[in-house]
Design a protein around this motif. Structure first.
Motif, PDB file in Angstrom:
ATOM      1  N   SER A 178      48.226  77.406 -27.375  1.00  0.00           N
ATOM      2  CA  SER A 178      48.911  78.314 -28.291  1.00  0.00           C
ATOM      3  C   SER A 178      48.257  78.321 -29.671  1.00  0.00           C
ATOM      4  N   ALA A 179      47.436  77.315 -29.943  1.00  0.00           N
ATOM      5  CA  ALA A 179      46.793  77.209 -31.252  1.00  0.00           C
ATOM      6  C   ALA A 179      45.512  78.029 -31.365  1.00  0.00           C
ATOM      7  N   ASN A 180      44.943  78.437 -30.238  1.00  0.00           N
ATOM      8  CA  ASN A 180      43.664  79.165 -30.310  1.00  0.00           C
ATOM      9  C   ASN A 180      43.623  80.409 -29.420  1.00  0.00           C
ATOM     10  N   THR A 181      44.807  80.932 -29.073  1.00  0.00           N
ATOM     11  CA  THR A 181      44.881  82.117 -28.215  1.00  0.00           C
ATOM     12  C   THR A 181      45.559  83.266 -28.947  1.00  0.00           C
ATOM     13  N   LEU A 182      45.006  84.454 -28.802  1.00  0.00           N
ATOM     14  CA  LEU A 182      45.589  85.666 -29.381  1.00  0.00           C
ATOM     15  C   LEU A 182      45.675  86.731 -28.304  1.00  0.00           C
ATOM     16  N   ILE A 183      46.864  87.296 -28.114  1.00  0.00           N
ATOM     17  CA  ILE A 183      47.040  88.400 -27.182  1.00  0.00           C
ATOM     18  C   ILE A 183      47.346  89.657 -27.982  1.00  0.00           C
ATOM     19  N   ILE A 184      46.596  90.736 -27.700  1.00  0.00           N
ATOM     20  CA  ILE A 184      46.766  92.005 -28.395  1.00  0.00           C
ATOM     21  C   ILE A 184      47.328  93.031 -27.415  1.00  0.00           C
ATOM     22  N   ASP A 185      48.423  93.659 -27.801  1.00  0.00           N
ATOM     23  CA  ASP A 185      49.114  94.595 -26.910  1.00  0.00           C
ATOM     24  C   ASP A 185      49.851  95.613 -27.764  1.00  0.00           C
ATOM     25  N   ASP A 186      50.140  96.777 -27.182  1.00  0.00           N
ATOM     26  CA  ASP A 186      50.913  97.783 -27.910  1.00  0.00           C
ATOM     27  C   ASP A 186      52.394  97.703 -27.592  1.00  0.00           C
ATOM     28  N   PRO A 195      55.736  84.269 -28.608  1.00  0.00           N
ATOM     29  CA  PRO A 195      55.914  85.135 -29.781  1.00  0.00           C
ATOM     30  C   PRO A 195      54.954  84.858 -30.929  1.00  0.00           C
ATOM     31  N   ARG A 196      54.423  83.651 -31.041  1.00  0.00           N
ATOM     32  CA  ARG A 196      53.543  83.325 -32.164  1.00  0.00           C
ATOM     33  C   ARG A 196      52.065  83.521 -31.834  1.00  0.00           C
ATOM     34  N   SER A 197      51.798  84.051 -30.651  1.00  0.00           N
ATOM     35  CA  SER A 197      50.405  84.282 -30.250  1.00  0.00           C
ATOM     36  C   SER A 197      50.083  85.755 -30.074  1.00  0.00           C
ATOM     37  N   GLY A 198      51.034  86.633 -30.399  1.00  0.00           N
ATOM     38  CA  GLY A 198      50.849  88.056 -30.143  1.00  0.00           C
ATOM     39  C   GLY A 198      50.600  88.870 -31.392  1.00  0.00           C
ATOM     40  N   LEU A 199      49.742  89.850 -31.259  1.00  0.00           N
ATOM     41  CA  LEU A 199      49.489  90.827 -32.318  1.00  0.00           C
ATOM     42  C   LEU A 199      49.740  92.211 -31.733  1.00  0.00           C
ATOM     43  N   ARG A 200      50.793  92.863 -32.201  1.00  0.00           N
ATOM     44  CA  ARG A 200      51.122  94.199 -31.703  1.00  0.00           C
ATOM     45  C   ARG A 200      50.363  95.238 -32.513  1.00  0.00           C
ATOM     46  N   ILE A 201      49.757  96.190 -31.813  1.00  0.00           N
ATOM     47  CA  ILE A 201      48.976  97.233 -32.474  1.00  0.00           C
ATOM     48  C   ILE A 201      49.566  98.593 -32.137  1.00  0.00           C
ATOM     49  N   LYS A 202      49.197  99.588 -32.938  1.00  0.00           N
ATOM     50  CA  LYS A 202      49.637 100.951 -32.700  1.00  0.00           C
ATOM     51  C   LYS A 202      48.994 101.486 -31.425  1.00  0.00           C
ATOM     52  N   PRO A 203      49.770 102.122 -30.544  1.00  0.00           N
ATOM     53  CA  PRO A 203      49.186 102.661 -29.310  1.00  0.00           C
ATOM     54  C   PRO A 203      48.116 103.705 -29.616  1.00  0.00           C
ATOM     55  N   PHE A 204      47.028 103.673 -28.832  1.00  0.00           N
ATOM     56  CA  PHE A 204      46.001 104.700 -28.941  1.00  0.00           C
ATOM     57  C   PHE A 204      46.297 105.761 -27.898  1.00  0.00           C
ATOM     58  N   ASN A 205      46.841 106.904 -28.341  1.00  0.00           N
ATOM     59  CA  ASN A 205      47.181 107.973 -27.404  1.00  0.00           C
ATOM     60  C   ASN A 205      46.852 109.324 -28.030  1.00  0.00           C
ATOM     61  N   ASN A 206      47.014 110.362 -27.232  1.00  0.00           N
ATOM     62  CA  ASN A 206      46.672 111.719 -27.652  1.00  0.00           C
ATOM     63  C   ASN A 206      45.229 111.818 -28.146  1.00  0.00           C
ATOM     64  N   CYS A 207      44.349 111.083 -27.493  1.00  0.00           N
ATOM     65  CA  CYS A 207      42.971 110.992 -27.985  1.00  0.00           C
ATOM     66  C   CYS A 207      42.236 112.327 -27.884  1.00  0.00           C
ATOM     67  N   HIS A 208      42.601 113.149 -26.894  1.00  0.00           N
ATOM     68  CA  HIS A 208      41.857 114.395 -26.681  1.00  0.00           C
ATOM     69  C   HIS A 208      42.096 115.379 -27.827  1.00  0.00           C
TER      70      HIS A 208
END
Length: 208
Positions: A178-186, A195-208
């Motif tokens: 848990s000290a050296n892991t990062l999970i990135i998800d929308d 909960p302390r290993s997650g980084l929530r990002i803005k969804p990438f959608n409507n790309c076209h």
């Protein structure tokens, strides 16, 4: 050896659905993502820890590359994180999040990289081929995790949802914690068990 005829929509119908709506009245809001969830109440519950232990015992990881000494771990979602999987775009270049390969190459300097998606390994491989991630010369993927590595938890207001417990990885690899892991998800709920290993990002959608 048989010939197939593909019957599709008319050009005018395709054009009409590709047009941006005049208002945002039809935008769907996922209110679960805005709902306050006390992640602390999930990560230490024995019923969910038992599910993780069962995944550790039964789930087989197919290694693509070997862990590198001293590297941290980066776990990445696919849909809406690496690419827009519901876009009307036709090529991987159009679908993928801008600067995806540059990001992965930079991250690879410090992190071993894992791809985790709530789908099957078959589709993960196909998506990674489409995006040019699999076999890329500038970085390597450690392994893929699919929906079978996830566990279900019960949220009082939303019922049963599937989440991504990093404990499955930590139990199989002493190098990652848990000290050296990062999970990135929308999707925020995927961090319920870590909960302390997650980084929530803005969804990438409507790309076209």
């Amino acid at each position: 050896g048989k010939a197939l005829m593909m019957v599709g929509s008319r050009e005018e119908d395709i054009a009409s659905v590709n047009e941006k709506p005049e208002s945002d009245d039809n935008v769907v809001v996922n209110d679960f993502e805005e709902e306050h969830v006390d992640a602390e109440s999930f990560e230490n519950r024995e019923v969910y820890l038992a599910k993780i232990r069962r995944r550790v015992k039964e789930y087989k990881i197919e290694m693509l590359n070997e862990p590198r000494e001293g590297k941290k771990l980066l776990v990445l979602d696919i849909d809406y994180t690496l690419f827009d999987h519901r876009s009307s775009a036709e090529t991987g270049v159009e679908l993928m999040r801008p600067f995806l390969h540059e990001f992965l190459a930079e991250a690879y300097v410090h992190y071993d990289i894992v791809i985790w998606s709530a789908t099957s390994v078959k589709w993960i491989i196909e998506k990674m081929k489409l995006l040019g991630v699999q076999g890329n010369e500038n970085y390597k993927i450690l392994f893929y995790l699919d929906s079978n590595a996830m566990i279900s938890v019960h949220c009082p207001k939303r019922g049963v949802v599937d989440v991504k417990p990093l404990g499955v990885i930590w139990a199989k690899f002493d190098q990652y914690t848990s000290a050296n892991t990062l999970i990135i998800d929308d999707i925020k709920r995927n961090f319920l068990m870590n909960p302390r290993s997650g980084l929530r990002i803005k969804p990438f959608n409507n790309c076209h």
